[in-house]
Design an enzyme around this catalytic site. Structure first.
Site, mmCIF file in Angstrom:
data_model
loop_
_atom_site.group_PDB
_atom_site.id
_atom_site.type_symbol
_atom_site.label_atom_id
_atom_site.label_comp_id
_atom_site.label_asym_id
_atom_site.label_seq_id
_atom_site.Cartn_x
_atom_site.Cartn_y
_atom_site.Cartn_z
ATOM 1 N N LYS A 22 0.829 -1.211 0.000
ATOM 2 C CA LYS A 22 0.000 0.000 0.000
ATOM 3 C C LYS A 22 0.858 1.253 0.000
ATOM 4 O O LYS A 22 0.611 2.200 -0.752
ATOM 5 C CB LYS A 22 -0.909 0.007 1.225
ATOM 6 C CG LYS A 22 -1.777 1.252 1.339
ATOM 7 C CD LYS A 22 -2.317 1.482 2.728
ATOM 8 C CE LYS A 22 -1.295 2.188 3.606
ATOM 9 N NZ LYS A 22 -1.883 2.797 4.819
ATOM 10 N N ASN A 23 1.880 1.268 0.836
ATOM 11 C CA ASN A 23 2.687 2.475 0.985
ATOM 12 C C ASN A 23 3.616 2.724 -0.192
ATOM 13 O O ASN A 23 4.261 3.779 -0.248
ATOM 14 C CB ASN A 23 3.487 2.412 2.291
ATOM 15 C CG ASN A 23 2.604 2.566 3.507
ATOM 16 O OD1 ASN A 23 1.516 3.151 3.434
ATOM 17 N ND2 ASN A 23 3.032 2.029 4.641
ATOM 18 N N CYS A 117 -4.590 8.267 10.183
ATOM 19 C CA CYS A 117 -4.692 7.686 11.522
ATOM 20 C C CYS A 117 -4.318 8.706 12.587
ATOM 21 O O CYS A 117 -3.400 9.496 12.415
ATOM 22 C CB CYS A 117 -3.763 6.470 11.649
ATOM 23 S SG CYS A 117 -4.402 4.972 10.891
ATOM 24 N N ARG A 122 1.900 14.705 12.604
ATOM 25 C CA ARG A 122 2.783 14.413 11.465
ATOM 26 C C ARG A 122 2.634 15.571 10.482
ATOM 27 O O ARG A 122 1.995 15.451 9.441
ATOM 28 C CB ARG A 122 2.376 13.080 10.814
ATOM 29 C CG ARG A 122 2.662 11.875 11.691
ATOM 30 C CD ARG A 122 2.224 10.601 11.037
ATOM 31 N NE ARG A 122 0.767 10.482 11.017
ATOM 32 C CZ ARG A 122 0.115 9.539 10.351
ATOM 33 N NH1 ARG A 122 0.774 8.663 9.633
ATOM 34 N NH2 ARG A 122 -1.193 9.485 10.388
ATOM 35 N N VAL A 124 3.084 18.597 7.686
ATOM 36 C CA VAL A 124 3.608 18.602 6.321
ATOM 37 C C VAL A 124 4.652 19.697 6.143
ATOM 38 O O VAL A 124 5.022 20.016 5.019
ATOM 39 C CB VAL A 124 2.457 18.777 5.296
ATOM 40 C CG1 VAL A 124 1.524 17.577 5.335
ATOM 41 C CG2 VAL A 124 1.695 20.072 5.556
ATOM 42 N N ASP A 309 5.345 0.668 12.151
ATOM 43 C CA ASP A 309 4.115 0.020 11.687
ATOM 44 C C ASP A 309 4.014 -1.436 12.126
ATOM 45 O O ASP A 309 2.985 -2.086 11.900
ATOM 46 C CB ASP A 309 4.006 0.110 10.161
ATOM 47 C CG ASP A 309 3.479 1.458 9.695
ATOM 48 O OD1 ASP A 309 3.055 2.263 10.545
ATOM 49 O OD2 ASP A 309 3.491 1.711 8.478
ATOM 50 N N ARG A 401 -8.251 -0.012 5.472
ATOM 51 C CA ARG A 401 -7.349 0.935 4.829
ATOM 52 C C ARG A 401 -6.047 0.270 4.390
ATOM 53 O O ARG A 401 -5.386 0.763 3.472
ATOM 54 C CB ARG A 401 -7.013 2.091 5.792
ATOM 55 C CG ARG A 401 -8.156 3.043 6.069
ATOM 56 C CD ARG A 401 -7.698 4.199 6.961
ATOM 57 N NE ARG A 401 -6.452 4.751 6.444
ATOM 58 C CZ ARG A 401 -5.332 4.864 7.159
ATOM 59 N NH1 ARG A 401 -5.297 4.472 8.408
ATOM 60 N NH2 ARG A 401 -4.246 5.380 6.606
#
Length: 431
Positions: A22-23, A117, A122, A124, A309, A401
């Site tokens: 996914k990432n 999440c 986090r 930008v 993760d 997700r």
């Protein structure tokens, strides 16, 4: 309300195939916006909510999306907007990576501040700082970031990242592909997903070197074209199955897993007592003696260190370890929300600052628990698999997700697990 119901204690055995990462898919879909010519074909794409959101974001900008099976074709030759819908961007933090491609190709991007999440701040800021170093100007107002390139386009620059942010590295790398001159990113994120993105960009005609190290060099080119690319396997999905199999397996083969993406996790599983065998196209794992790990000291950090993760999953596993373990989270704040849910199942855990101190218990017992984020959901499924009795896992929108058909995959390994879309409704098909 959807839920997963697990009858714990059933040993896992057989083969499970890991889906595409996914990432890696998310920034690759964003990078497809750079193609002025041709059509991109992206293979090994998992069916996930986050991927759907990114595909919809790209489509809302004017790209034509054709998704068949695990292959997505993207035609970005005729884009008509540099402002993705705010409601899509705010669902998922990773959607902010469309900023770099739009800014590089069209000289402008207006992006809503993203969501995702709830695992701590986090910002930008690093993305914006990097794009400004390439010559862009930015204005933040009314929940949007408005970026503009200077007349004549972006210019290559030497950029040092204060922390090795994965998303900032991706955004800068993509923007720099069309900048004039050379861009050097120092203290760049080394994650395999960034290497995969660089490989895709190079297939499009970019000139990117050094991905996977802390210094990436990008020589700008005039234009990029669509390309065909197969996405790498999902190392976090693979790691989730490895942890489960180390606890309650009879020998599980995790097909399509790449061991060199998982070295820190594999080292910890072997330290805990599991037997790991690296094979040509996957990883075989046999469980720890008695299904209980030896206690561990784990500290998350940036790749190639132990991944944040995989923190929740190893915490769940260590709840039944033979002794006291310590897991320290250094990457994100507020990422121990799964602890309260594990305590409902009988886990003996207390938090000291950014460290979870876990005193192993003989067994967990089934309970009704709720996922608080994506990886917490996976941890609760693992806990349910090893617990005595029945466990109900709620909050499945988080799991959806990032895990492609997780219930079906565990069921094929022998777990007694079902997904129900509504209370009292028949279990969802696992085909």
């Amino acid at each position: 309300m959807a839920k997963i119901v697990i009858q714990g204690g059933c040993p896992l055995e057989g083969t499970v195939r890991v889906s595409g990462a996914k990432n890696a898919v998310l920034p690759i879909l964003a990078a497809s916006l750079l193609a002025e010519n041709g059509v991109s074909q992206i293979e090994e794409v998992p069916h996930l909510l986050d991927v759907e959101n990114m595909a919809n974001t790209v489509a809302a900008l004017g790209a034509k999306i054709d998704w068949k099976g695990t292959t997505v074709r993207v035609d970005a030759r005729s884009l008509f907007s540099v402002t993705p819908p705010a409601e899509l961007v705010r669902r998922m933090r990773a959607s902010f990576v469309v900023a770099g491609p739009l800014l590089a190709r069209f000289g402008e991007a207006m992006i809503a501040l993203p969501g995702g999440c709830n695992i701590g701040p986090r910002p930008v800021d690093l993305h914006i700082k990097g794009l400004e170093a390439l010559g862009a100007t930015s204005v933040v107002e009314n929940g949007f970031v408005h970026l503009r390139a200077p007349r004549g386009g972006l210019r290559g620059a030497r950029i040092y990242l204060d922390v090795p942010s994965v998303g900032a590295t991706q955004n800068i790398m993509m923007a720099a592909t069309l900048a004039k001159g050379q861009t050097i990113i120092e203290n760049a994120a080394k994650e395999p997903e960034n290497v995969d993105l660089a490989n895709y960009l190079n297939a499009m005609g970019a000139r990117v070197r050094g991905a996977g190290t802390d210094i990436i060099r990008i020589d700008g080119v005039d234009a990029l074209s669509g390309a065909t690319h197969a996405v790498i396997p999902d190392r976090i999905e693979a790691g989730t199955f490895l942890v489960a199999a180390a606890l309650i397996g009879r020998g599980v083969y995790v097909e399509n897993a790449l061991s060199h993406h998982l070295m820190s996790l594999i080292a910890k599983l072997e330290e805990a007592g599991a037997t790991i065998e690296d094979r040509v196209d996957g990883i075989k794992v046999w469980p720890c003696p008695g299904g209980r790990m030896r206690p561990l000291d784990v500290k998350t950090h940036y790749y190639p260190s132990y991944p944040t993760d995989m923190q929740a999953q190893i915490v769940a596993a260590l709840t039944v370890a033979q002794g006291t373990s310590m897991v320290t989270e250094t990457v994100f704040e507020n990422r121990f929300m799964h602890v309260a849910e594990l305590q409902r199942m009988g886990a003996n855990i207390h938090i000291e600052g950014r460290t979870a101190v876990i005193d192993g218990v003989a067994r967990l017992t089934g309970a009704r628990v709720t996922a608080t984020d994506l990886r917490a959901g996976a941890a609760l499924v693992i806990a349910g698999l090893i617990a005595e009795g029945e466990t109900e896992v709620h909050g499945l929108h988080h799991l959806d997700r990032g895990y492609d058909n997780l219930v079906a995959k565990f069921k094929r390994l022998g777990a007694t697990i079902e997904r129900f879309e509504d209370m009292g409704q028949t279990a969802k098909s696992v085909g």
